[in-house]
Design an enzyme around this catalytic site. Structure first.
Site, short mmCIF file in Angstrom:
data_model
loop_
_atom_site.label_atom_id
_atom_site.label_comp_id
_atom_site.label_asym_id
_atom_site.label_seq_id
_atom_site.Cartn_x
_atom_site.Cartn_y
_atom_site.Cartn_z
N SER A 142 0.85 -1.18 0.00
CA SER A 142 0.00 0.00 0.00
C SER A 142 0.89 1.23 0.00
O SER A 142 2.07 1.15 0.36
CB SER A 142 -0.89 0.00 1.26
OG SER A 142 -1.55 1.25 1.42
N TYR A 155 -2.54 -0.43 10.37
CA TYR A 155 -2.57 -0.86 8.96
C TYR A 155 -1.22 -0.59 8.31
O TYR A 155 -0.63 -1.46 7.66
CB TYR A 155 -3.68 -0.13 8.22
CG TYR A 155 -3.73 -0.44 6.74
CD1 TYR A 155 -4.19 -1.67 6.30
CD2 TYR A 155 -3.33 0.50 5.79
CE1 TYR A 155 -4.24 -1.97 4.94
CE2 TYR A 155 -3.38 0.22 4.44
CZ TYR A 155 -3.84 -1.02 4.02
OH TYR A 155 -3.88 -1.31 2.67
#
Length: 244
Positions: A142, A155
């Site tokens: 990501s 995350y």
């Protein structure tokens, strides 16, 4: 169809978003795709869609948090085709919340799916690829593997870890290619499950305004797969032009 050398490509988290889009793109390039996820009804519909478009696909139930499930998924594909050329470790979750909210169960879920799931995928395919002396592991990280934002600390921690893991595997591997794909805002279902309601709503609003289609990530993955065996595309960051 293209002139790319057909490969057997396994994709986790393939029932929606980036996984499903990658399956469509890779199958259209002439590769055999094997799709894994928990939502098998969606996988079956995607297999039918790919077949109707002239591609080749099959699917199986998969829970990446279970090493046994991942090994069974990989072994089934290996028995069917005699090899596994590419694994796309795509399964992931992103329940955003401030650390102070203490959503500990969701922290553990992110660790289990995003990091442990990636490790399980590597553990399942690495011996097969080592025996053949070739293979390609693609880990979907990501933009949060490169920066940390409020409500995304845990995350980001999992995605930083995926990136570090990938680099370590790359350095240990002279015959297996390792690629990290880091998407920015992409139209997926990640912000629709769990997390803090305000944080998730803000992420959905940003996604609606900025997001690129998941097929853009699929095209980046297809590009990495298509390179010659001696060319290893190590990292790709794909984000909207307008994303800061």
């Amino acid at each position: 169809m293209t002139n790319e050398v057909p490969k057997v490509v396994l994709i986790t988290g393939a029932s929606s978003g980036i996984g499903a889009a990658t399956a469509r793109v890779v199958a259209a390039a002439g590769h055999e795709v094997v799709l894994g996820a928990r939502r098998t009804d969606r996988l079956a519909a995607l297999v039918d869609e790919i077949g109707a478009a002239g591609g080749r696909a099959q699917c199986g139930q998969l829970d990446v948090t279970s090493l046994g499930s991942v090994r069974a998924f990989v072994d089934s594909a290996n028995k069917e085709f005699g090899r596994v050329d590419v694994l796309v470790n795509n399964a992931g979750v992103m329940p955003l919340s401030p650390i102070s909210a203490l959503h500990i169960d969701e922290w553990n879920q992110m660790i289990d799916v995003n990091l442990r799931g990636t490790l399980h995928g590597i553990a399942a395919v690495l011996p097969l690829m080592r025996d053949r002396g070739e293979g390609h592991i693609i880990n979907v990280a990501s933009i949060s593997a490169h920066r940390v934002d409020p409500t995304a600390a845990v995350y980001a921690a999992t995605k930083f870890a995926v990136r570090a893991l990938s680099e370590g595997l790359r350095q240990e591997s002279s015959d297996i290619r390792v690629t990290v794909i880091s998407p920015g805002f992409t139209m997926t279902e990640l912000t629709h499950q769990g997390g803090d309601s305000q944080a998730q709503a803000a992420a959905r609003a940003a996604t609606d305004q900025l997001a690129i289609p998941p097929a853009a990530i699929g095209e980046a993955i297809r590009y990495a797969i298509a390179q010659p065996p001696n060319v290893d595309v190590n990292e790709l960051i794909i984000r909207p032009t307008v994303q800061g």
